[in-house]
Design a protein around this motif. Structure first.
Motif, PDB file in Angstrom:
ATOM      1  N   GLN A   1      21.994 -14.757   5.648  1.00  0.00           N
ATOM      2  CA  GLN A   1      20.588 -14.529   5.991  1.00  0.00           C
ATOM      3  C   GLN A   1      20.516 -13.566   7.163  1.00  0.00           C
ATOM      4  O   GLN A   1      21.071 -13.831   8.243  1.00  0.00           O
ATOM      5  CB  GLN A   1      19.865 -15.830   6.344  1.00  0.00           C
ATOM      6  CG  GLN A   1      18.364 -15.651   6.571  1.00  0.00           C
ATOM      7  CD  GLN A   1      17.626 -16.954   6.830  1.00  0.00           C
ATOM      8  OE1 GLN A   1      18.189 -17.912   7.316  1.00  0.00           O
ATOM      9  NE2 GLN A   1      16.332 -16.981   6.508  1.00  0.00           N
ATOM     10  N   ASP A   2      19.847 -12.462   6.930  1.00  0.00           N
ATOM     11  CA  ASP A   2      19.583 -11.525   8.011  1.00  0.00           C
ATOM     12  C   ASP A   2      18.284 -11.939   8.698  1.00  0.00           C
ATOM     13  O   ASP A   2      17.445 -12.622   8.105  1.00  0.00           O
ATOM     14  CB  ASP A   2      19.491 -10.103   7.469  1.00  0.00           C
ATOM     15  CG  ASP A   2      20.847  -9.623   6.964  1.00  0.00           C
ATOM     16  OD1 ASP A   2      21.035  -9.525   5.739  1.00  0.00           O
ATOM     17  OD2 ASP A   2      21.727  -9.385   7.801  1.00  0.00           O
ATOM     18  N   CYS A   3      18.115 -11.456   9.922  1.00  0.00           N
ATOM     19  CA  CYS A   3      16.970 -11.892  10.722  1.00  0.00           C
ATOM     20  C   CYS A   3      15.650 -11.665   9.991  1.00  0.00           C
ATOM     21  O   CYS A   3      15.380 -10.563   9.510  1.00  0.00           O
ATOM     22  CB  CYS A   3      16.990 -11.134  12.045  1.00  0.00           C
ATOM     23  SG  CYS A   3      15.818 -11.762  13.240  1.00  0.00           S
ATOM     24  N   ARG A   4      14.857 -12.710   9.883  1.00  0.00           N
ATOM     25  CA  ARG A   4      13.510 -12.640   9.306  1.00  0.00           C
ATOM     26  C   ARG A   4      13.522 -12.243   7.828  1.00  0.00           C
ATOM     27  O   ARG A   4      12.553 -11.684   7.314  1.00  0.00           O
ATOM     28  CB  ARG A   4      12.617 -11.683  10.096  1.00  0.00           C
ATOM     29  CG  ARG A   4      12.334 -12.184  11.501  1.00  0.00           C
ATOM     30  CD  ARG A   4      11.546 -11.160  12.305  1.00  0.00           C
ATOM     31  NE  ARG A   4      11.169 -11.712  13.599  1.00  0.00           N
ATOM     32  CZ  ARG A   4       9.982 -12.245  13.864  1.00  0.00           C
ATOM     33  NH1 ARG A   4       9.053 -12.284  12.929  1.00  0.00           N
ATOM     34  NH2 ARG A   4       9.716 -12.739  15.045  1.00  0.00           N
ATOM     35  N   LYS A   5      14.626 -12.509   7.164  1.00  0.00           N
ATOM     36  CA  LYS A   5      14.720 -12.214   5.737  1.00  0.00           C
ATOM     37  C   LYS A   5      15.060 -13.479   4.972  1.00  0.00           C
ATOM     38  O   LYS A   5      15.438 -14.492   5.564  1.00  0.00           O
ATOM     39  CB  LYS A   5      15.829 -11.176   5.483  1.00  0.00           C
ATOM     40  CG  LYS A   5      15.631  -9.870   6.200  1.00  0.00           C
ATOM     41  CD  LYS A   5      14.681  -8.984   5.447  1.00  0.00           C
ATOM     42  CE  LYS A   5      14.663  -7.595   6.051  1.00  0.00           C
ATOM     43  NZ  LYS A   5      13.773  -6.708   5.300  1.00  0.00           N
TER      44      LYS A   5
ATOM     45  N   THR B   1      23.518 -14.374   9.853  1.00  0.00           N
ATOM     46  CA  THR B   1      23.723 -15.822   9.885  1.00  0.00           C
ATOM     47  C   THR B   1      24.242 -16.257   8.533  1.00  0.00           C
ATOM     48  O   THR B   1      23.691 -15.878   7.497  1.00  0.00           O
ATOM     49  CB  THR B   1      22.417 -16.559  10.215  1.00  0.00           C
ATOM     50  OG1 THR B   1      21.996 -16.178  11.525  1.00  0.00           O
ATOM     51  CG2 THR B   1      22.619 -18.069  10.184  1.00  0.00           C
ATOM     52  N   TYR B   2      25.304 -17.024   8.548  1.00  0.00           N
ATOM     53  CA  TYR B   2      25.940 -17.477   7.307  1.00  0.00           C
ATOM     54  C   TYR B   2      25.608 -18.949   7.100  1.00  0.00           C
ATOM     55  O   TYR B   2      25.865 -19.789   7.954  1.00  0.00           O
ATOM     56  CB  TYR B   2      27.446 -17.236   7.367  1.00  0.00           C
ATOM     57  CG  TYR B   2      27.754 -15.752   7.329  1.00  0.00           C
ATOM     58  CD1 TYR B   2      27.700 -14.982   8.485  1.00  0.00           C
ATOM     59  CD2 TYR B   2      28.017 -15.113   6.123  1.00  0.00           C
ATOM     60  CE1 TYR B   2      27.924 -13.608   8.440  1.00  0.00           C
ATOM     61  CE2 TYR B   2      28.247 -13.749   6.074  1.00  0.00           C
ATOM     62  CZ  TYR B   2      28.198 -13.008   7.236  1.00  0.00           C
ATOM     63  OH  TYR B   2      28.405 -11.639   7.182  1.00  0.00           O
TER      64      TYR B   2
ATOM     65  N   THR C   1      25.620 -20.357  10.765  1.00  0.00           N
ATOM     66  CA  THR C   1      26.515 -19.865  11.812  1.00  0.00           C
ATOM     67  C   THR C   1      26.229 -18.397  12.026  1.00  0.00           C
ATOM     68  O   THR C   1      26.275 -17.609  11.078  1.00  0.00           O
ATOM     69  CB  THR C   1      27.995 -20.045  11.418  1.00  0.00           C
ATOM     70  OG1 THR C   1      28.271 -21.430  11.229  1.00  0.00           O
ATOM     71  CG2 THR C   1      28.910 -19.481  12.503  1.00  0.00           C
ATOM     72  N   THR C   2      25.922 -18.057  13.255  1.00  0.00           N
ATOM     73  CA  THR C   2      25.582 -16.665  13.561  1.00  0.00           C
ATOM     74  C   THR C   2      26.830 -15.881  13.914  1.00  0.00           C
ATOM     75  O   THR C   2      27.634 -16.299  14.747  1.00  0.00           O
ATOM     76  CB  THR C   2      24.594 -16.614  14.736  1.00  0.00           C
ATOM     77  OG1 THR C   2      23.409 -17.308  14.357  1.00  0.00           O
ATOM     78  CG2 THR C   2      24.236 -15.173  15.077  1.00  0.00           C
TER      79      THR C   2
END
Lengths: 118, 112
Positions: free
Chosen positions: B38-42, B85-86, B106-107
């Motif tokens: 997950q990328d920020c705000r996606k 983030t995984y 996990t970032t």
């Protein structure tokens, strides 16, 4: 992968109003749709599961009268946040899957809706 | 105990490094496991499924340890574009409802 479209991508509304979020599967039939909520720096939390043509199943602690879910067709589910308050501000995201066929495990996500209640 | 637990990090690593994430799950009957990114705000995007025999996709390797109820993700030769983030994801129980349970994530921050 399959395409799930979620609309709107962001919305700002006044406290006390209701907001409807749509989730559409564009190239497959979604027998099941899931609605998640994600607060900043936290995990996606499952709110409810909806199967086409039947009532949604809500997770513990989620108010079903506040978060109305409708899954009337195999391609569309809606989440309505009723009487929204600032604490409802969050990132809402849907995912959809087709429980039939060979890809019946993978779920595909919509782009998410960032709701801000002022 | 949370159903799916991850170390939130952040993991700060230099480009080219190898980094590993672990995730534990509480329901021993769980059958399906995934890693999402997950990328920020996606929205989250599927990175890879995790099979009992383990699987590898380029620089990414996922392993499942049923006895200890954990899954792992190994990233080799980290790139700047791996910063994200995984999310460890589990379908709990033996029934195929498709309900995904997410870990906290996990970032990873890869630095030049």
């Amino acid at each position: 992968g399959a395409v799930v479209s979620q609309h709107p991508s962001w919305v700002i509304c006044k406290s006390g109003t209701s907001v409807k979020i749509e989730c559409r599967s564009l190239d497959f039939q979604a027998t099941t749709m899931f609605w998640y909520r994600q607060f900043p720096k936290q995990s996606l939390m499952l709110m409810a599961t909806s199967n086409e043509g039947s009532k949604a199943t809500y997770e513990q602690g989620v108010e079903k009268d506040k978060f109305l879910i409708n899954h009337a067709s195999l391609t569309l589910s809606t989440l309505t946040v009723t009487s929204a308050h600032p604490e409802d501000s969050s990132f809402y995201i849907c995912s959809a899957r087709d429980a039939r066929g060979i890809r019946n495990t993978e779920a595909f996500f919509g782009q998410g809706t960032r709701l801000t209640v002022v | 105990r949370k159903e799916v637990e991850q170390d939130p990090g952040p993991f700060n690593v230099p480009e080219g490094a190898t980094v590993a994430f672990n995730c534990t799950y509480s329901n021993s009957a769980s059958q399906s496991f995934f890693w999402y990114r997950q990328d920020c705000r996606k929205e989250p995007k599927l990175l890879m499924s995790v099979y009992s025999s383990g699987n590898e996709d380029g620089r990414f390797t996922a392993q499942l340890n049923r006895a200890s109820q954990y899954i792992s993700l190994l990233i080799r030769d980290s790139k700047l574009s791996d910063s994200a983030t995984y999310l460890c994801v589990v379908i709990p129980g033996s029934s195929n409802t498709g309900k995904l349970i997410f870990g906290q994530g996990t970032t990873l921050q890869v630095k030049p």
